[in-house]
Scaffold this active site. Structure first.
Site, PDB file in Angstrom:
ATOM      1  N   SER A   1       0.854  -1.180   0.000  1.00 39.04           N
ATOM      2  CA  SER A   1       0.000   0.000   0.000  1.00 39.04           C
ATOM      3  C   SER A   1       0.891   1.232   0.000  1.00 39.04           C
ATOM      4  CB  SER A   1      -0.933  -0.070   1.210  1.00 39.04           C
ATOM      5  OG  SER A   1      -1.887   0.942   1.171  1.00 39.04           O
TER       6      SER A   1
ATOM      7  N   HIS B   1      -2.752  -1.054  -3.240  1.00 41.85           N
ATOM      8  CA  HIS B   1      -3.749   0.016  -3.154  1.00 41.85           C
ATOM      9  C   HIS B   1      -3.168   1.257  -3.801  1.00 41.85           C
ATOM     10  CE1 HIS B   1      -4.659  -1.914   1.004  1.00 41.85           C
ATOM     11  NE2 HIS B   1      -5.254  -2.594   0.046  1.00 41.85           N
TER      12      HIS B   1
ATOM     13  N   ASP C   1      -5.035  -3.554   6.202  1.00 47.79           N
ATOM     14  CA  ASP C   1      -5.414  -4.579   5.244  1.00 47.79           C
ATOM     15  C   ASP C   1      -4.207  -5.512   5.085  1.00 47.79           C
ATOM     16  OD1 ASP C   1      -6.848  -5.972   3.317  1.00 47.79           O
ATOM     17  OD2 ASP C   1      -6.206  -4.658   1.684  1.00 47.79           O
TER      18      ASP C   1
END
Ligand SMILES: C[S@@+](CC[C@H](N)C(=O)[O-])C[C@H]1O[C@@H](n2cnc3c(N)ncnc32)[C@H](O)[C@@H]1O
Lengths: 187, 274
Positions: free
Chosen positions: A12, A39, A131
């Site tokens: 991310s 992401h 996450d």
């Protein structure tokens, strides 16, 4: 033959550069399929194109029901969760976000762990949310092998830290060590 | 491993029961996301084991309708994937324009945002009067919402920016009235739309369509069921009819691909060959 059958990678915030370097350093002969969730705000397509430029392996944006192949890197497309099916292909899903994310690292890791069990390697890089933590925990519970970027080297250490809190990890490594580690494990 | 062995058997029994008792056939849905859904139902209901869902779903209509709701995943937005709508406007509408009367089918229309987007596109192209739209889903709950054309104002900023990205000709607010925290779209937009319950798995061919949009529905099916539904879609298209899929979907892995040529493969628009 390697005892592993696939690698899943989650990244991310602060992870894009690392991912580019990692994929660049994987040799064209790398024998395992690699499935990636990162992401970003940019669409999956520009993303996989940027990664494809760097990597010597083939990089594609995941398409529903695409076969998982050794030595091919599949990046989850923007707006979709990417899951692994028993029959050796991926499927996509637009279900609700997990940890505010779609694609979600948890979703990929959990479905991959269901299919590959202890023959799966999971890699978590830099990231600013949690996450991936539950996904990596699940992967470990199924006997998979966790590899985590040393939080001290991460632009955003939240994600690797969240994983380390929940999982027992032997391989806590600098990002530049990951390609070689994966090559060794894949042998 | 998760999807083999005992859990896989329990899921199999559950899906058989849902089918026998309620007629919804999930037996060939893609397993990985189906499994996540089943666990979600478990979490929500407080029931511990998948097998214990069987009597609950058999006897309790509330549990059954919760199951259906969780399985349905009606996540959608107006002008989802704006480039797709630009392509519709620039490449597809000019083809449709050559027909005296145009039939369009939205298969898996969820709460109707895609249908409204199409209706706006057609109005801006001056084609509204020559079109009949069929909008179907197997979930009555979402069909009811779709018919109303009312959406929470929270969603409007996303819809508006998608509309602009899709090169809409005006402002999205030209098409709705804001009341309190809700946006009600011009009912005229839906006046040519027939909403109907249709299950792609268990119901039949739908008529000679000029354009079918079936976006982000086929991803929930396994390969075998996808083939069956691609067949149904292909049979529902008129010769030279057009098919639009979701951004993450492709005809590429289907044997039926040979029946189609690309209008734009990267935007998932295909045209049936003669
Ligand atoms: C993710 S939504 C897609 C909405 C819209 N087409 C879009 O792309 O934004 C998927 C829809 O497919 C519907 N669906 C799933 N299985 C179906 C079936 N067997 N027959 C008809 N509709 C189905 C669901 O109820 C849900 O509303």
């Amino acid at each position: 033959m390697s005892r592993y059958k696939a690698v899943v990678i989650g990244a991310s915030a602060g992870g894009f550069e690392l991912l580019v370097n990692l994929l660049e350093a994987l040799p064209a002969s790398f024998p395992l399929p690699v499935l990636v969730v990162i992401h970003t705000a940019s669409s999956g397509n520009t993303l996989s194109q940027a990664l494809a430029k760097a990597a010597s392996l083939s990089v594609v944006e995941g398409v529903d029901k695409q076969t998982i192949q050794q030595g091919r890197i599949v990046v989850a497309p923007g707006g979709y969760h990417m899951l692994v099916e028993d029959e050796g292909y991926i499927s996509l899903c637009v279900g609700e976000r997990v940890c505010h994310s779609r694609p979600s690292i948890d979703v990929l890791f959990e479905s991959a762990a269901d299919v590959y069990g202890d023959k799966l390697i999971g890699v978590i890089l830099s990231g600013a949310n949690r996450d991936g933590a539950n996904g990596m925990k699940y992967l470990c519970d199924q006997g998979g092998l966790p590899v985590v970027q040393d939080p001290a080297t991460a632009v955003s250490p939240v994600m690797p830290k969240a994983v380390l809190k929940q999982c027992d990890v032997e391989h806590i490594v600098k990002p530049e060590e990951i390609p070689e580690l994966l090559v060794q494990l894949a042998q | 491993m998760g999807t083999t062995g005992r859990e896989a058997d329990e899921i199999k029994v559950l899906l058989e029961a849902v089918y026998l008792r309620h007629g919804f056939d999930y037996r060939n849905y893609a397993m990985a996301s189906l499994r996540r859904r089943v666990h979600k139902v478990l979490d929500e209901s407080g029931i511990k084991q998948i097998i214990d869902l069987v009597p609950a779903i058999w006897n309790d209509d509330k549990v059954a309708s919760d199951f259906l709701r969780v399985m349905s995943i009606p996540v959608t937005e107006m002008f989802r994937d704006p480039p797709f709508f630009i392509e519709l406007r620039e490449k597809v509408l000019p083809i449709l324009e050559t027909y005296p009367f145009i039939k369009i089918w939205h298969a898996g229309c969820a709460t109707g945002e895609e249908v409204l987007s199409m209706a706006i596109l057609l109005r801006e192209a001056g084609l509204e009067k020559r079109v009949r739209i069929y909008a179907t889903d197997y979930n009555d709950q979402v069909l009811k919402a779709a018919k109303e054309g009312i959406y929470s104002m929270d969603k409007i900023p996303l819809f508006e920016s998608n509309y602009q990205d899709a090169q809409g000709k005006g402002k999205l607010s030209d098409y709705y009235h804001a009341r309190y925290d809700q946006a009600k779209f011009d009912p005229e937009l839906l006046s040519n739309v027939t909403f109907a319950n249709h299950n792609l798995v268990t119901d039949g061919v739908f008529g000679e369509m000029n354009l079918i949009l079936c976006r982000n529905v086929l991803i929930y099916f396994n390969k075998e069921l996808q083939q069956r539904v691609f067949r149904l879609i292909t049979d529902s298209l008129c010769p030279r009819g057009i098919l639009g899929l979701g951004n993450g979907e492709s005809l590429r892995f289907s044997p039926l691909a040979r029946h189609y040529e690309h209008i734009d493969a990267s935007l998932r628009l295909y045209r049936k060959k003669l």
